[in-house]
Design a protein around this motif. Structure first.
Motif, short mmCIF file in Angstrom:
data_model
loop_
_atom_site.label_atom_id
_atom_site.label_comp_id
_atom_site.label_asym_id
_atom_site.label_seq_id
_atom_site.Cartn_x
_atom_site.Cartn_y
_atom_site.Cartn_z
N THR A 43 0.82 -1.20 0.00
CA THR A 43 0.00 0.00 0.00
C THR A 43 0.86 1.26 0.00
OG1 THR A 43 -1.79 -1.15 1.17
CG2 THR A 43 -1.80 1.26 1.27
N ILE A 44 1.95 1.24 0.78
CA ILE A 44 2.88 2.38 0.76
C ILE A 44 3.49 2.51 -0.63
CG2 ILE A 44 5.02 3.31 1.70
CD1 ILE A 44 2.63 3.45 3.60
N GLY A 45 3.80 1.37 -1.25
CA GLY A 45 4.31 1.39 -2.62
C GLY A 45 3.30 1.99 -3.57
N TYR A 46 2.02 1.71 -3.34
CA TYR A 46 0.96 2.28 -4.19
C TYR A 46 0.90 3.79 -4.01
CZ TYR A 46 -3.68 3.35 -6.00
OH TYR A 46 -4.74 3.89 -6.71
N ALA B 138 -6.35 4.12 2.06
CA ALA B 138 -5.36 4.65 1.11
C ALA B 138 -5.87 4.57 -0.32
CB ALA B 138 -4.04 3.90 1.26
N TYR B 139 -6.39 3.42 -0.70
CA TYR B 139 -6.87 3.23 -2.07
C TYR B 139 -8.15 4.01 -2.36
CZ TYR B 139 -3.60 -0.45 -3.51
OH TYR B 139 -2.48 -1.15 -3.90
N ALA B 140 -8.96 4.23 -1.33
CA ALA B 140 -10.24 4.91 -1.53
C ALA B 140 -10.07 6.37 -1.95
CB ALA B 140 -11.07 4.84 -0.25
N GLN B 141 -8.87 6.92 -1.81
CA GLN B 141 -8.62 8.31 -2.18
C GLN B 141 -8.27 8.48 -3.65
OE1 GLN B 141 -6.03 10.36 0.95
NE2 GLN B 141 -5.81 8.21 1.54
N THR B 142 -8.21 7.37 -4.38
CA THR B 142 -7.70 7.40 -5.75
C THR B 142 -8.52 8.30 -6.67
OG1 THR B 142 -6.87 5.15 -5.49
CG2 THR B 142 -7.07 5.99 -7.74
N LEU B 143 -9.84 8.21 -6.59
CA LEU B 143 -10.68 9.01 -7.49
C LEU B 143 -10.42 10.49 -7.30
CD1 LEU B 143 -12.87 9.31 -9.61
CD2 LEU B 143 -14.58 9.17 -7.78
N MET B 144 -10.32 10.93 -6.06
CA MET B 144 -10.09 12.35 -5.82
C MET B 144 -8.69 12.79 -6.26
SD MET B 144 -12.83 13.69 -4.96
CE MET B 144 -12.04 15.28 -4.88
N VAL B 145 -7.72 11.89 -6.18
CA VAL B 145 -6.38 12.22 -6.70
C VAL B 145 -6.46 12.45 -8.20
CG1 VAL B 145 -4.05 11.32 -7.11
CG2 VAL B 145 -5.14 10.99 -4.87
N ILE B 146 -7.20 11.60 -8.90
CA ILE B 146 -7.35 11.74 -10.35
C ILE B 146 -8.08 13.04 -10.68
CG2 ILE B 146 -8.45 10.75 -12.39
CD1 ILE B 146 -7.97 7.99 -11.16
N ILE B 147 -9.14 13.34 -9.94
CA ILE B 147 -9.90 14.57 -10.19
C ILE B 147 -9.03 15.80 -9.95
CG2 ILE B 147 -11.81 15.99 -9.36
CD1 ILE B 147 -13.37 13.41 -8.87
N ARG B 148 -8.26 15.77 -8.86
CA ARG B 148 -7.36 16.91 -8.58
C ARG B 148 -6.31 17.06 -9.67
NH1 ARG B 148 -7.27 19.17 -3.40
NH2 ARG B 148 -8.66 18.20 -1.88
N ALA B 149 -5.83 15.94 -10.19
CA ALA B 149 -4.85 16.00 -11.27
C ALA B 149 -5.46 16.62 -12.52
CB ALA B 149 -4.33 14.60 -11.57
N ILE B 150 -6.70 16.28 -12.81
CA ILE B 150 -7.39 16.86 -13.97
C ILE B 150 -7.55 18.37 -13.80
CG2 ILE B 150 -9.59 16.94 -15.21
CD1 ILE B 150 -9.86 13.92 -14.65
N PHE B 151 -7.89 18.79 -12.58
CA PHE B 151 -8.12 20.22 -12.33
C PHE B 151 -6.83 21.04 -12.37
CE2 PHE B 151 -12.47 19.44 -11.39
CZ PHE B 151 -13.10 20.69 -11.49
N LEU B 152 -5.68 20.38 -12.40
CA LEU B 152 -4.43 21.12 -12.60
C LEU B 152 -4.39 21.79 -13.96
CD1 LEU B 152 -1.84 18.59 -11.11
CD2 LEU B 152 -2.62 20.72 -10.06
N PHE B 153 -5.18 21.28 -14.90
CA PHE B 153 -5.21 21.83 -16.26
C PHE B 153 -6.43 22.71 -16.47
CE2 PHE B 153 -2.74 17.94 -16.35
CZ PHE B 153 -1.64 18.30 -17.08
#
Length: 263
Positions: free
Chosen positions: A27-30, A213-228
């Motif tokens: 999980t830390i590796g993820y 840890a894994y449950a935060q993935t969607l929001m990480v992706i959304i935040r990455a999209i909003f960088l643009f």
């Protein structure tokens, strides 16, 4: 393969059964994998949106600044009077060059002239905050030969900044992301513990931390999209809390059951 874990974490609640059983080190590796991907995307976004502005500033300096020479602790130029230059896109970004001046510069002078910096024959004065200056004394600079600050200097500085800025940003964002998401995983693991208790799922903490840890993935992706995007994600904190909590609840409910169903 871990490379597909972000896709599975977003699209498959069933996937969380596997997540709950894995060693916490994976999980830390993820999180490291997510951190690198996010840092890379953020660095690219910075390059696309901020990079041109940095280049434009260097081009402005190349065209607007007089040739300066720093030698024996003194700055000289061919100016016969003070020269103030202002950035064409942001008039607040301005500086005054007065290499004939030897007297100290006061904060009031910079404020009255609405400039951020002032170069005299013996020092560079930079406004840190209203009423406070930072002074760089040229006499403390020990140079083997005169330093000529001209168009070639600004071009070399721009290329050098390109070489060090983006790798530095990549490492910095990676580190900040790891701290941020590790702390967030600990926080969301508390929510997972509450859900675990409410559902009487009896999952060990290791499983709950993995799920958090894994449950935060969607929001990480959304935040990455909003960088643009032109602006930040509105209401990011409450949205993150709601979305991640829903994933945690659905995952624990799915995991809940006899051991043979989890394997």
């Amino acid at each position: 393969m871990m490379i597909l874990d972000p896709v599975n974490a977003v699209t498959s609640i069933q996937f969380y059964k596997k997540v709950a059983q894995q060693f916490w080190g994976r999980t830390i590796g993820y999180l490291c994998y997510l951190a690198f991907a996010f840092a890379l995307i953020a660095t690219v976004a910075f390059k696309l949106f901020v990079g041109p502005e940095i280049d434009k500033t260097f081009f402005w300096l190349e065209k607007s600044m007089p040739v300066l020479t720093l030698s024996n602790g003194k700055m000289t130029s061919n100016l016969t009077a003070p020269l103030t230059i202002r950035h064409p896109d942001d008039p607040e970004v301005a500086l005054t060059v007065d290499t004939a001046r030897v007297d100290p510069v006061t904060p009031q002078m910079l404020e009255s002239q609405k400039v951020m910096a002032y170069i005299t024959s013996n020092a560079l004065y930079v406004m840190r905050r209203p009423g406070e200056l930072r002074v760089f004394d040229f006499s403390s600079q020990k140079l083997g030969k005169p330093l000529v600050i001209n168009t070639g200097f600004y071009e070399s500085a721009r290329h050098f900044l390109d070489k060090i800025l983006y790798p530095f940003l990549l490492v910095l964002i990676f580190g900040l992301f790891m701290v941020w998401k590790t702390l967030a995983s600990l926080f969301y693991s508390l929510i997972a513990m509450m859900v675990n208790s409410l559902l009487d799922a009896r999952l060990p903490y290791n499983s709950l931390f993995n799920v958090a840890a894994y449950a935060q993935t969607l929001m990480v992706i959304i935040r990455a999209i909003f960088l643009f995007m032109p602006g930040p994600l509105p209401g990011a904190a409450p949205i993150s809390l709601a979305v991640t909590s829903v994933y945690i609840a659905l995952a624990i409910k799915k995991i809940q059951g006899p051991q043979e169903e989890i394997a």
